[in-house]
Design a protein around this motif. Sequence first.
Motif, mmCIF file in Angstrom:
data_model
loop_
_atom_site.group_PDB
_atom_site.id
_atom_site.type_symbol
_atom_site.label_atom_id
_atom_site.label_comp_id
_atom_site.label_asym_id
_atom_site.label_seq_id
_atom_site.Cartn_x
_atom_site.Cartn_y
_atom_site.Cartn_z
ATOM 1 N N GLY A 1 56.973 29.665 -42.128
ATOM 2 C CA GLY A 1 56.152 29.764 -40.932
ATOM 3 C C GLY A 1 56.308 28.634 -39.935
ATOM 4 N N GLU A 2 57.254 27.693 -40.196
ATOM 5 C CA GLU A 2 57.395 26.565 -39.274
ATOM 6 C C GLU A 2 58.086 26.989 -37.982
ATOM 7 N N ASP A 3 58.057 26.091 -36.995
ATOM 8 C CA ASP A 3 58.710 26.363 -35.714
ATOM 9 C C ASP A 3 60.218 26.514 -35.906
ATOM 10 N N VAL A 4 60.842 27.224 -34.977
ATOM 11 C CA VAL A 4 62.299 27.326 -34.949
ATOM 12 C C VAL A 4 62.790 26.741 -33.631
ATOM 13 N N ALA A 5 64.076 26.455 -33.563
ATOM 14 C CA ALA A 5 64.653 25.828 -32.374
ATOM 15 C C ALA A 5 65.274 26.872 -31.457
ATOM 16 N N ALA A 6 65.287 26.562 -30.170
ATOM 17 C CA ALA A 6 66.027 27.336 -29.180
ATOM 18 C C ALA A 6 66.955 26.375 -28.449
ATOM 19 N N GLY B 1 64.394 23.454 -27.226
ATOM 20 C CA GLY B 1 62.946 23.514 -27.348
ATOM 21 C C GLY B 1 62.597 24.045 -28.723
ATOM 22 N N LEU B 2 61.345 23.914 -29.098
ATOM 23 C CA LEU B 2 60.873 24.479 -30.355
ATOM 24 C C LEU B 2 59.941 25.650 -30.056
ATOM 25 N N LEU B 3 59.976 26.645 -30.924
ATOM 26 C CA LEU B 3 59.216 27.875 -30.697
ATOM 27 C C LEU B 3 58.229 28.109 -31.840
ATOM 28 N N LYS B 4 56.997 28.445 -31.486
ATOM 29 C CA LYS B 4 55.969 28.777 -32.474
ATOM 30 C C LYS B 4 56.110 30.254 -32.852
ATOM 31 N N THR B 5 56.200 30.525 -34.143
ATOM 32 C CA THR B 5 56.603 31.859 -34.589
ATOM 33 C C THR B 5 55.483 32.711 -35.176
ATOM 34 N N TYR B 6 54.246 32.270 -35.120
ATOM 35 C CA TYR B 6 53.160 33.031 -35.733
ATOM 36 C C TYR B 6 52.982 34.397 -35.059
ATOM 37 N N ASP B 7 52.381 35.320 -35.797
ATOM 38 C CA ASP B 7 51.984 36.622 -35.237
ATOM 39 C C ASP B 7 50.531 36.561 -34.790
ATOM 40 N N LEU B 8 50.099 37.624 -34.154
ATOM 41 C CA LEU B 8 48.680 37.699 -33.789
ATOM 42 C C LEU B 8 47.796 37.788 -35.022
ATOM 43 N N ASP B 9 48.323 38.337 -36.109
ATOM 44 C CA ASP B 9 47.506 38.523 -37.308
ATOM 45 C C ASP B 9 48.074 37.852 -38.553
#
Length: 559
Positions: free
Chosen positions: A476-481, A107-115
């Motif tokens: 800031g791009e997605d990473v894989a799991a 799967g792909l994971l979105k890595t952004y923070d809340l801020d």
Amino acid sequence: MTSLPLILLVAAAAAAALVHYSNATVFPRPSEDENGSDYWLKLGREEIEEALLKPTLTNVAKNVILFMGDGMGITVNTASRIYKGQKKHGYSGEEGHLVWEKFPNIGLLKTYDLDKQVSDSASTATAYLCGVKANYYTVGVNGHVKFNDCPASLIEENRPASILQWAQEAKKDTGFITTTQVTHASVAASYAKSANRKWQCDKKMKKFGPDTAACKDIARQLVEDVPGKHFKVVMGGGRQEMGSPKTDITEDNCKRSDGMNLVRDWINHKEENGKSYAYVTTTRELQSIDTKNTEYILGLFGEIHMPYETDRDTSLDGCPHIKEMVEVAINRLKNSDNGFFLFVEGGMIDNALHITSPKRALEEVLAFEEAVELALTMVNTEETLVVVTADHSHGMTINGYPPRGNDILGIVTESEDVSDGLPFTTLTFATGHGFNYSFNGNEVVRPNLTGVDTTDKDYVPLAAIPTHYDYETHGGEDVAAFAVGPWAHLFHRVHEQTHVANVMAYASCTGPYKDCHRREVTASSEPVTKNPERRSSGATGLLPGNIFIFVVAVQILSV
């Protein structure tokens, strides 16, 4: 019968090993069969058949191992795959794979923070270990805690438990391994609650004024608080933060000012409670541990971080390879009748990228892969969920149009798209201290790499935007799991990074899923509860009708 000319052709290719184009090294392709259509159609057929036969395990995961390559984004993963093929097999490398790339689920994971659009390792660790998105540079706390807000971090509802605490509550043994400090951001989220990831020792906290006095530094939380003090395995660097430096060093990263020796406190706690333990600082000491009769293991193999794999003292008096730590850890944790949770961080991948040292970074990935490979031989993936992922990416790119098999650490010597006609490295950075442009009065000029050994571990590639040393920035791009084992199929699309903690807890019936209720989606998309052993069509995630279509298609292709 194979023709003589073909035999001679293959022999010549093997003898040549490497082809040199000007100043660039090009590794040969492993097979000339790639030129024909049959090669690719056969490969496609095999992958379809593998997918159709892929098992779906729905039993409870007795054990969970989370491997996290810090900074190992998609680009780093791809570059490491190529580097592995070129280094270990002498071939072009693009066609190869890293061990986790053969896992059945991804799967792909979105890595952004809340801020922040681009995250750091503390906030992302909070996401994948605690299941909660957080603010930049905070660790183990939720979004109500802002950077440096000590009082907010003490409020109980702002302090989510980690997957390791959930595992302990389920009577499982727990532990972590890192190649960075044991108080570093990624692993700290497994046990600490802090409004600043840098509060690893008391000295750094005092710089932020009296408001921090009510909070404990991260090292103390590891030794004194739940769940840290109950970890059966803790390995990494960080003797300085723990107040027990082994030798005198000039670098003052986070020396304790309170005089506490937390290693001694850790030992005293075990002795007072009649527990067997081992405190080790070298490979020799690590290998001497009797894992059957040692309940707690603390290994500190660096005063700050552990050394890079390219620089490591490989003697018995030096620091262990990450796979050696994993071997000892699993042998110890397997003693638990209730199973275990192990978190393994390849942390120096990230550090190497911050200093824009691609060779060091790729070597760290290959060492990390060796640890994953070893772990897979030591556990049964029918009862152990294994997840390999990253926390964030970096600004390194694979660019230009290098020929197939071009040394991934090498240069591209000819490209009609490059206006100045100078060679350039395949791997470059968006930011970094390798910024090296000048203006000659007419045009911007960059260095001529002709004759430069760009494969050296100390070579620093060109960067587009200048930074201070050690401050190349994350991507800031997605990473894989990648996942294998019980409930690995729950990684199946683009997810929030918090999904990792939820899958691990769900698979192992811990934390929010301790009651072990299995939710399943039927063809009508209505969630219902069923006996998990009665799942159908889960192997591919397709509905029965779609499976029928795929089976027919495979049969046609096989004719």
